[in-house]
Design a protein around this motif. Structure first.
Motif, PDB file in Angstrom:
ATOM      1  N   VAL A 195      40.314  44.365  47.914  1.00 50.04           N
ATOM      2  CA  VAL A 195      40.882  43.335  47.035  1.00 50.04           C
ATOM      3  C   VAL A 195      42.084  42.672  47.696  1.00 50.04           C
ATOM      4  CG1 VAL A 195      42.150  42.990  44.882  1.00 50.04           C
ATOM      5  CG2 VAL A 195      40.024  44.305  44.877  1.00 50.04           C
ATOM      6  N   VAL A 196      42.960  43.465  48.306  1.00 57.30           N
ATOM      7  CA  VAL A 196      44.163  42.928  48.949  1.00 57.30           C
ATOM      8  C   VAL A 196      43.796  42.139  50.200  1.00 57.30           C
ATOM      9  CG1 VAL A 196      46.303  43.547  50.134  1.00 57.30           C
ATOM     10  CG2 VAL A 196      45.656  44.714  48.016  1.00 57.30           C
ATOM     11  N   GLU A 197      42.926  42.691  51.030  1.00 53.86           N
ATOM     12  CA  GLU A 197      42.564  42.039  52.293  1.00 53.86           C
ATOM     13  C   GLU A 197      41.886  40.690  52.074  1.00 53.86           C
ATOM     14  OE1 GLU A 197      40.151  44.688  54.527  1.00 53.86           O
ATOM     15  OE2 GLU A 197      41.826  45.974  55.165  1.00 53.86           O
ATOM     16  N   ASN A 198      41.097  40.575  51.017  1.00 47.97           N
ATOM     17  CA  ASN A 198      40.312  39.354  50.792  1.00 47.97           C
ATOM     18  C   ASN A 198      40.904  38.445  49.703  1.00 47.97           C
ATOM     19  OD1 ASN A 198      37.912  39.908  52.605  1.00 47.97           O
ATOM     20  ND2 ASN A 198      37.877  41.748  51.328  1.00 47.97           N
ATOM     21  N   ASN A 199      42.130  38.781  49.249  1.00 48.63           N
ATOM     22  CA  ASN A 199      42.830  37.923  48.290  1.00 48.63           C
ATOM     23  C   ASN A 199      42.002  37.694  47.025  1.00 48.63           C
ATOM     24  OD1 ASN A 199      45.202  36.493  47.679  1.00 48.63           O
ATOM     25  ND2 ASN A 199      44.227  34.544  48.198  1.00 48.63           N
ATOM     26  N   LEU A 200      41.514  38.787  46.448  1.00 50.76           N
ATOM     27  CA  LEU A 200      40.617  38.712  45.294  1.00 50.76           C
ATOM     28  C   LEU A 200      41.304  39.182  44.021  1.00 50.76           C
ATOM     29  CD1 LEU A 200      37.476  40.332  46.979  1.00 50.76           C
ATOM     30  CD2 LEU A 200      37.804  37.893  46.505  1.00 50.76           C
TER      31      LEU A 200
END
Length: 298
Positions: A195-200
């Motif tokens: 979630v953090v890595e892909n800005n979700l």
């Protein structure tokens, strides 16, 4: 003779007056009764008549079959799109959100329940969206009303759900292993990282399962751990009336009114691990305050 006649006349007038006086209350009772009927309170807008007649059941059956067929069509179309996007996992998530917006809204329109949405100014936050869960309709609403760029999280067994489960996996949404606490914590950490890595954003049912009677169940810790690891705010979505519209284990849809209410985001920047129990209690109490009496926990 005149005196006898006059006396008789007066006696008749007194008798008539006596009879009229005794019968007057009976004459006035009818208007009072009618007046009470006329001022009877009208049913409120959120009250519906639960018709168990064969026509109502037939209409419900037609609605459900139409939903299933319509969902098959949109699922087939987006399955092709997602297959073409296999090399781009994040784009598959976003396309699946578009699928959810189209399909969820279409299914709710087919089912025809009166729907009111409140707090839409909080509906486009990048956040962890949480929803109470008491009906299959909750999934349709969740699909429709969460913003593009939101990833779902569900138990790994969802892959066995016909159509929806396979599309869920193809869309690159996340699954967790709830077989034991160690596996669950590991799955949550992996979810937070993606979630953090892909800005979700993220959508989750904090109760972990569907309520049988619509009353709010205890919340599990998973969404708190996700908030601690991602530092995303939490946006509660309160679903009211879905448990009456489509009851658990039933194949009957009723015309109960539904309300979806977004609550203001809950900031998690200063949350700490040692207060997880307090955070769960506070969010659970917030839901209880915003649910009607029939859906509050006993």
């Amino acid at each position: 003779m005149e005196s006898a006649g006059g006396g008789s006349f007066m006696r008749n007038r007194r008798l008539e007056s006596f009879l009229n006086t005794n019968s007057a209350p009976n004459v006035r009772e009818t208007p009072k009764y009618v007046a009470r009927e006329e001022v009877r309170p009208r049913p409120q807008a959120d009250v519906y008549v639960d018709d168990d007649g064969w026509i109502a059941k037939l209409i419900s059956c037609v609605r459900i079959v139409t939903c299933f067929v319509s969902m098959m069509v949109t699922t087939f179309i987006w399955a092709i799109i997602l297959l073409l996007l296999l090399p781009w996992p994040c784009e598959r998530i976003r396309q699946s959100n578009i699928y959810g917006h189209v399909t969820g809204r279409m299914l709710m329109w087919i089912l025809g329940n009166p729907l009111k949405i409140e707090g839409t100014e909080f509906s486009n936050e990048r956040a962890i969206y949480i929803c109470n869960h008491a009906s299959p309709m909750d999934i349709f609403l969740m699909m429709w009303l969460t913003p593009t760029g939101t990833v779902g999280i569900a138990k790994k067994q969802i892959i066995w759900y016909p159509l929806f489960g396979q599309l869920y996996v193809l869309a690159n949404h996340l699954r967790i292993d709830r077989s034991n606490p160690t596996a669950a914590i590991k799955s949550m950490k992996e979810v937070a990282r993606k979630v953090v890595e892909n800005n979700l954003s993220l959508i989750i049912f904090p109760e972990g399962t569907r309520s049988k009677n619509g009353r709010l169940l205890p919340f599990k810790k998973g969404f708190i751990h996700l908030a601690l690891q991602s530092r995303l705010p939490i946006v509660p979505m309160v679903f009211t009336g879905t448990h009456l519209a489509w009851r658990k284990g039933s194949l009957r849809v009723r015309p109960a009114p539904i309300t979806v209410k977004y609550l203001p985001p809950i900031n998690t920047d200063d949350w700490t691990v040692d207060k997880i129990g307090d955070y769960i209690k506070n969010v659970h109490n917030l839901y209880a305050e915003n649910l009607p009496e029939a859906q509050r926990p006993l």
